[in-house]
Write an enzyme that holds these catalytic residues in place. Structure first.
Site, mmCIF file in Angstrom:
data_model
loop_
_atom_site.group_PDB
_atom_site.id
_atom_site.type_symbol
_atom_site.label_atom_id
_atom_site.label_comp_id
_atom_site.label_asym_id
_atom_site.label_seq_id
_atom_site.Cartn_x
_atom_site.Cartn_y
_atom_site.Cartn_z
ATOM 1 C CG ASN A 10 12.111 -15.084 3.261
ATOM 2 O OD1 ASN A 10 11.693 -16.179 2.887
ATOM 3 N ND2 ASN A 10 12.394 -14.101 2.418
ATOM 4 C CD1 TRP A 11 13.912 -20.150 7.545
ATOM 5 C CD2 TRP A 11 12.682 -22.024 7.514
ATOM 6 N NE1 TRP A 11 13.858 -20.642 8.832
ATOM 7 C CE2 TRP A 11 13.102 -21.789 8.838
ATOM 8 C CE3 TRP A 11 11.893 -23.157 7.267
ATOM 9 C CZ2 TRP A 11 12.763 -22.637 9.889
ATOM 10 C CZ3 TRP A 11 11.551 -23.997 8.299
ATOM 11 C CH2 TRP A 11 11.985 -23.734 9.607
ATOM 12 C CE LYS A 12 15.656 -14.628 1.219
ATOM 13 N NZ LYS A 12 16.514 -13.647 0.609
ATOM 14 C CG HIS A 96 10.927 -11.354 -0.563
ATOM 15 N ND1 HIS A 96 11.959 -11.529 -1.457
ATOM 16 C CD2 HIS A 96 11.490 -11.244 0.667
ATOM 17 C CE1 HIS A 96 13.108 -11.532 -0.779
ATOM 18 N NE2 HIS A 96 12.844 -11.364 0.506
ATOM 19 C CD GLU A 98 14.994 -13.398 -2.654
ATOM 20 O OE1 GLU A 98 14.331 -14.341 -2.186
ATOM 21 O OE2 GLU A 98 16.011 -12.936 -2.089
ATOM 22 C CD GLU A 168 13.210 -8.139 3.182
ATOM 23 O OE1 GLU A 168 13.818 -8.761 4.054
ATOM 24 O OE2 GLU A 168 12.708 -8.668 2.191
ATOM 25 N N GLY A 174 20.928 -10.692 1.094
ATOM 26 C CA GLY A 174 21.823 -11.790 0.749
ATOM 27 C C GLY A 174 23.211 -11.347 0.313
ATOM 28 C CB SER A 214 22.894 -8.553 5.226
ATOM 29 O OG SER A 214 22.996 -8.968 3.873
ATOM 30 N N GLY A 235 16.711 -13.557 6.309
ATOM 31 C CA GLY A 235 16.856 -14.647 5.349
ATOM 32 C C GLY A 235 17.948 -15.602 5.787
ATOM 33 N N GLY A 236 19.117 -15.451 5.219
ATOM 34 C CA GLY A 236 20.241 -16.374 5.451
ATOM 35 C C GLY A 236 20.481 -16.743 6.908
#
Ligand code: PGA
Length: 250
Positions: A10-12, A96, A98, A168, A174, A214, A235-236
């Site tokens: 997930n590159w956001k 998601h 977010e 999640e 994150g 994470s 993600g990150g």
């Protein structure tokens, strides 16, 4: 029942097309011949044409981070499933945290989006998870049940077959605070039990439940070793080709 693991990036709201292309060019050779797991990339809509074209000759799937539930219409700033399909996308994230937190997505909206994705043959990854206050109040189980039940309203077991769920915990996204493999597996078991009640044993035994929050090359293998964990939503640590490839090859 063995379920093929699904590792997703997930590159956001990161990367521009040139960076996305450079990622894929670096990533594909690193995972060439890797058939043990399914791999998917979820870039921003503006990157989709570049990423689908670059992944075209590979087994790496590409999807959106969000879709609108309407087929088309006056919804400024949104992306339709038809638009996703036209640029080669086959998957989508739905709900998601977010999106829930910053864009007011409710279980009802998640449900509508899930109906639309399934109708158009798009593989949906439905995201669920509790926030820290809910975990601390001992509400994790009831929050997960509400989110899963809400997402699945009006969906038949036959239509539901392609659904993937991502657990999640919001406090782990994150933050560098990964859920322990045991704690994640516990939450996955709650989700699987709820899915059994809604769609039956057969569906639930095949349902892939990913862990997100994470995930890094250093903790991926311990998480993936859990019977209940069927993959990862990253993600990150998915923004760098080497790092994401290391997770895929946990
Ligand atoms: P993270 O994000 O890996 O950076 O914690 C996961 C996600 O939001 O899907």
């Amino acid at each position: 029942m063995s379920r093929k693991k699904f590792i997703a990036a997930n590159w956001k709201m990161y990367k521009i097309p040139a960076e996305a292309k450079a990622f894929v060019d670096a990533f594909l050779p690193l995972v060439a011949g890797h058939t043990r797991d399914e791999i998917a990339l979820f870039p921003s809509p503006v990157l989709l044409p570049t990423v689908t074209a670059a992944c075209n000759a590979s087994d790496v799937a590409v999807g959106a981070q969000n879709i609108h539930f309407a087929e088309e219409g006056a919804y400024t700033g949104e992306t339709s499933v038809r638009q996703l399909i036209a640029v080669g996308g086959t998957h989508t994230l739905i709900g998601h945290s977010e999106r829930r937190q910053y864009f007011a997505e409710t279980d009802e909206i998640v449900n509508k989006k899930l109906h639309t994705a399934l109708k158009h043959g798009i593989l949906p990854v439905v995201c669920v998870g509790e926030v820290l206050a809910e975990r601390e109040a001992g509400e994790t189980e009831s929050v997960l049940k509400t989110q899963v039940t809400g997402a699945f309203v009006g969906i038949t077991p036959e239509a539901a077959a392609p659904i993937v769920i991502a657990y999640e915990p919001v406090w782990a996204i994150g933050t560098g605070k990964t859920a322990t493999p045991e704690l994640a597996a516990e939450a996955h078991a709650v989700i699987r039990k709820e899915a059994t009640e809604i769609f039956g044993e057969d569906f639930a035994s095949k349902l892939r439940i990913l862990y997100g929050g994470s995930v890094k090359p250093e903790n991926a293998s311990a998480l993936m070793a859990q019977e209940e964990i069927d993959g990862a939503l990253v993600g990150g640590a998915s923004l760098d080709a080497r790092s994401f490839a290391a997770i895929v090859k946990y």
